[in-house]
Design a protein around this motif. Structure first.
Motif, PDB file in Angstrom:
ATOM      1  N   ALA A  47      30.750  32.266  55.222  1.00  0.00           N
ATOM      2  CA  ALA A  47      29.674  33.244  55.066  1.00  0.00           C
ATOM      3  C   ALA A  47      29.791  34.054  53.782  1.00  0.00           C
ATOM      4  O   ALA A  47      28.854  34.753  53.394  1.00  0.00           O
ATOM      5  N   ILE A  48      30.946  33.972  53.129  1.00  0.00           N
ATOM      6  CA  ILE A  48      31.150  34.718  51.876  1.00  0.00           C
ATOM      7  C   ILE A  48      30.534  33.924  50.741  1.00  0.00           C
ATOM      8  O   ILE A  48      30.977  32.816  50.418  1.00  0.00           O
ATOM      9  N   THR A  49      29.497  34.485  50.132  1.00  0.00           N
ATOM     10  CA  THR A  49      28.758  33.747  49.097  1.00  0.00           C
ATOM     11  C   THR A  49      29.548  33.590  47.802  1.00  0.00           C
ATOM     12  O   THR A  49      29.380  32.620  47.077  1.00  0.00           O
ATOM     13  N   SER A  50      30.428  34.570  47.496  1.00  0.00           N
ATOM     14  CA  SER A  50      31.225  34.493  46.271  1.00  0.00           C
ATOM     15  C   SER A  50      32.689  34.763  46.606  1.00  0.00           C
ATOM     16  O   SER A  50      33.130  35.923  46.612  1.00  0.00           O
ATOM     17  N   PRO A  51      33.455  33.709  46.886  1.00  0.00           N
ATOM     18  CA  PRO A  51      34.878  33.918  47.164  1.00  0.00           C
ATOM     19  C   PRO A  51      35.601  34.633  46.026  1.00  0.00           C
ATOM     20  O   PRO A  51      36.481  35.439  46.264  1.00  0.00           O
ATOM     21  N   GLU A  52      35.206  34.328  44.781  1.00  0.00           N
ATOM     22  CA  GLU A  52      35.856  34.978  43.638  1.00  0.00           C
ATOM     23  C   GLU A  52      35.668  36.488  43.697  1.00  0.00           C
ATOM     24  O   GLU A  52      36.628  37.254  43.485  1.00  0.00           O
ATOM     25  N   ALA A  53      34.451  36.942  43.978  1.00  0.00           N
ATOM     26  CA  ALA A  53      34.195  38.376  44.073  1.00  0.00           C
ATOM     27  C   ALA A  53      34.955  38.992  45.239  1.00  0.00           C
ATOM     28  O   ALA A  53      35.499  40.098  45.127  1.00  0.00           O
ATOM     29  N   TRP A  54      35.007  38.279  46.359  1.00  0.00           N
ATOM     30  CA  TRP A  54      35.733  38.774  47.536  1.00  0.00           C
ATOM     31  C   TRP A  54      37.215  38.945  47.210  1.00  0.00           C
ATOM     32  O   TRP A  54      37.827  39.976  47.508  1.00  0.00           O
ATOM     33  N   LEU A  55      37.807  37.926  46.583  1.00  0.00           N
ATOM     34  CA  LEU A  55      39.230  37.969  46.249  1.00  0.00           C
ATOM     35  C   LEU A  55      39.525  39.075  45.238  1.00  0.00           C
ATOM     36  O   LEU A  55      40.535  39.784  45.356  1.00  0.00           O
ATOM     37  N   THR A  56      38.655  39.240  44.240  1.00  0.00           N
ATOM     38  CA  THR A  56      38.848  40.292  43.245  1.00  0.00           C
ATOM     39  C   THR A  56      38.799  41.662  43.899  1.00  0.00           C
ATOM     40  O   THR A  56      39.605  42.543  43.590  1.00  0.00           O
ATOM     41  N   THR A  57      37.857  41.847  44.807  1.00  0.00           N
ATOM     42  CA  THR A  57      37.727  43.129  45.508  1.00  0.00           C
ATOM     43  C   THR A  57      38.975  43.424  46.319  1.00  0.00           C
ATOM     44  O   THR A  57      39.536  44.529  46.245  1.00  0.00           O
ATOM     45  N   VAL A  58      39.422  42.451  47.082  1.00  0.00           N
ATOM     46  CA  VAL A  58      40.604  42.664  47.934  1.00  0.00           C
ATOM     47  C   VAL A  58      41.846  42.903  47.080  1.00  0.00           C
ATOM     48  O   VAL A  58      42.626  43.825  47.347  1.00  0.00           O
ATOM     49  N   ALA A  59      42.039  42.094  46.038  1.00  0.00           N
ATOM     50  CA  ALA A  59      43.217  42.263  45.180  1.00  0.00           C
ATOM     51  C   ALA A  59      43.213  43.632  44.508  1.00  0.00           C
ATOM     52  O   ALA A  59      44.250  44.303  44.428  1.00  0.00           O
ATOM     53  N   SER A  60      42.056  44.061  44.026  1.00  0.00           N
ATOM     54  CA  SER A  60      41.962  45.367  43.354  1.00  0.00           C
ATOM     55  C   SER A  60      42.266  46.496  44.325  1.00  0.00           C
ATOM     56  O   SER A  60      42.945  47.475  43.969  1.00  0.00           O
ATOM     57  N   ARG A  61      41.779  46.389  45.555  1.00  0.00           N
ATOM     58  CA  ARG A  61      42.041  47.434  46.540  1.00  0.00           C
ATOM     59  C   ARG A  61      43.510  47.469  46.945  1.00  0.00           C
ATOM     60  O   ARG A  61      44.080  48.544  47.150  1.00  0.00           O
ATOM     61  N   ILE A  62      44.125  46.297  47.040  1.00  0.00           N
ATOM     62  CA  ILE A  62      45.567  46.256  47.324  1.00  0.00           C
ATOM     63  C   ILE A  62      46.335  46.927  46.183  1.00  0.00           C
ATOM     64  O   ILE A  62      47.246  47.728  46.410  1.00  0.00           O
ATOM     65  N   CYS A  63      45.955  46.603  44.950  1.00  0.00           N
ATOM     66  CA  CYS A  63      46.621  47.208  43.789  1.00  0.00           C
ATOM     67  C   CYS A  63      46.412  48.716  43.756  1.00  0.00           C
ATOM     68  O   CYS A  63      47.331  49.468  43.410  1.00  0.00           O
ATOM     69  N   LEU A  64      45.233  49.171  44.128  1.00  0.00           N
ATOM     70  CA  LEU A  64      44.967  50.609  44.161  1.00  0.00           C
ATOM     71  C   LEU A  64      45.873  51.298  45.163  1.00  0.00           C
ATOM     72  O   LEU A  64      46.438  52.366  44.883  1.00  0.00           O
ATOM     73  N   ASP A  65      46.066  50.675  46.317  1.00  0.00           N
ATOM     74  CA  ASP A  65      46.983  51.240  47.321  1.00  0.00           C
ATOM     75  C   ASP A  65      48.417  51.250  46.804  1.00  0.00           C
ATOM     76  O   ASP A  65      49.167  52.204  47.022  1.00  0.00           O
ATOM     77  N   VAL A  66      48.813  50.165  46.113  1.00  0.00           N
ATOM     78  CA  VAL A  66      50.168  50.091  45.561  1.00  0.00           C
ATOM     79  C   VAL A  66      50.369  51.181  44.510  1.00  0.00           C
ATOM     80  O   VAL A  66      51.424  51.844  44.474  1.00  0.00           O
ATOM     81  N   LEU A  67      49.374  51.388  43.652  1.00  0.00           N
ATOM     82  CA  LEU A  67      49.478  52.422  42.620  1.00  0.00           C
ATOM     83  C   LEU A  67      49.635  53.803  43.239  1.00  0.00           C
ATOM     84  O   LEU A  67      50.412  54.631  42.753  1.00  0.00           O
ATOM     85  N   ARG A  68      48.889  54.067  44.299  1.00  0.00           N
ATOM     86  CA  ARG A  68      48.990  55.376  44.955  1.00  0.00           C
ATOM     87  C   ARG A  68      50.368  55.581  45.560  1.00  0.00           C
ATOM     88  O   ARG A  68      50.953  56.657  45.431  1.00  0.00           O
ATOM     89  N   SER A  69      50.913  54.557  46.202  1.00  0.00           N
ATOM     90  CA  SER A  69      52.249  54.695  46.785  1.00  0.00           C
ATOM     91  C   SER A  69      53.325  54.693  45.713  1.00  0.00           C
ATOM     92  O   SER A  69      54.382  55.315  45.869  1.00  0.00           O
TER      93      SER A  69
END
Length: 283
Positions: A47-69
């Motif tokens: 159902a995900i029309t753009s896997p690349e966009a999905w992966l970029t979003t998830v990776a960026s959010r993970i990195c944002l959490d890592v940066l905060r910690s």
């Protein structure tokens, strides 16, 4: 449909390294991103029309959490914290995991990124380095496009105020610096350093390193000669795509030196000694 293609994985590693300044943490973030992808049901993935966009979003959010910690973790870090240096070949066997080396991963650039808030860093890297629109950055970070524009603008000013573009004479300066180190020639070292030059070392509490930056050409020269840095073999090697030096002991890299230059003088030296950050140099 598989999203884990070689170009896709390489792009995520490149993004995560610029966001985090650590190859090990970047690899962990990308691994977690793909784990979340494969945790989805086949129907949800289809159902995900753009896997690349999905992966970029998830990776960026993970990195944002890592940066905060990371901000909390670095408060207890022993001595100065520096980004993890990369060789021209980062030591990974899988070409999909290699980081593309350009000015956006120079040590000087990564050090400036460390002065930014996590939100500034993510907005700036996504927009200015990877060319995502502010609408896309907003979707990834959960902020408005206007807020992302302000964050990137603030980050851009930091980069502009401290920018030190690569110098065509850096390779010659680094070679001369190596020879002066090996000779223990204080006067020659002083002549290669800007009077207000600074050296920052990162030992992470695992190996000896200056606990605070050393400033001034004379102090740096006498410090390095006093530490007998030139007593070990010193190799000229690219560090994050720029001319650098590697001090070797029994075939193992023990210190990686990165440089910033202005004209024909060295202005900044970063000495990475934390063995955990030298993993790509000792595969």
């Amino acid at each position: 449909m598989s999203a884990e293609t070689e170009p896709g994985r390489r792009r995520l590693v490149n993004l995560a390294y610029r966001l985090l300044g650590s190859l090990a943490e970047a690899e962990d973030a990308v691994q977690e991103t793909y784990a979340r992808w494969y945790d989805l049901s086949p129907g949800d993935r289809d159902a995900i029309t753009s896997p690349e966009a999905w992966l970029t979003t998830v990776a960026s959010r993970i990195c944002l959490d890592v940066l905060r910690s990371a901000r909390v973790r670095r408060e207890s870090y022993v001595g100065e914290w520096l980004p993890e240096p990369l060789p021209s070949d980062d030591g990974t066997d899988d070409p999909a995991d290699r980081v593309t080396l350009d000015e956006s991963v120079s040590m000087a650039f990564l050090v400036v990124l460390e002065t930014m808030t996590p939100a500034e860093r993510v907005a700036f890297v996504l927009h200015d380095v990877f060319r995502y629109s502010f609408a896309e950055v907003a979707e990834i970070t959960g902020r408005t496009p206007a807020a992302c524009r302000q964050l990137a603008s603030s980050a851009r000013r930091r980069v502009r105020d401290s920018r030190n573009p690569p110098s065509p004479g850096q390779a010659t300066l680094v070679s001369d610096f190596r020879r002066a180190l090996e000779a223990g020639d204080v006067r020659a070292l002083i002549g290669l350093l800007d009077p207000e030059a600074t050296i920052t070392a990162d030992g992470g509490g695992l190996v000896p390193a200056a606990p605070r930056p050393v400033t001034g050409a004379d102090r740096i020269a006498r410090f390095l000669v006093g530490q007998r840095v030139g007593a070990r073999p010193i190799l000229e090697r690219p560090v994050n795509g720029q001319p650098g030096l590697v001090s070797v002991e029994d075939g193992t890299a023990v210190t990686v030196f990165a440089f910033a230059v202005d004209g024909m003088r060295i202005t900044r030296i970063w000495a990475m000694r934390n063995p955990e950050k030298l993993r790509p140099w000792n595969p």
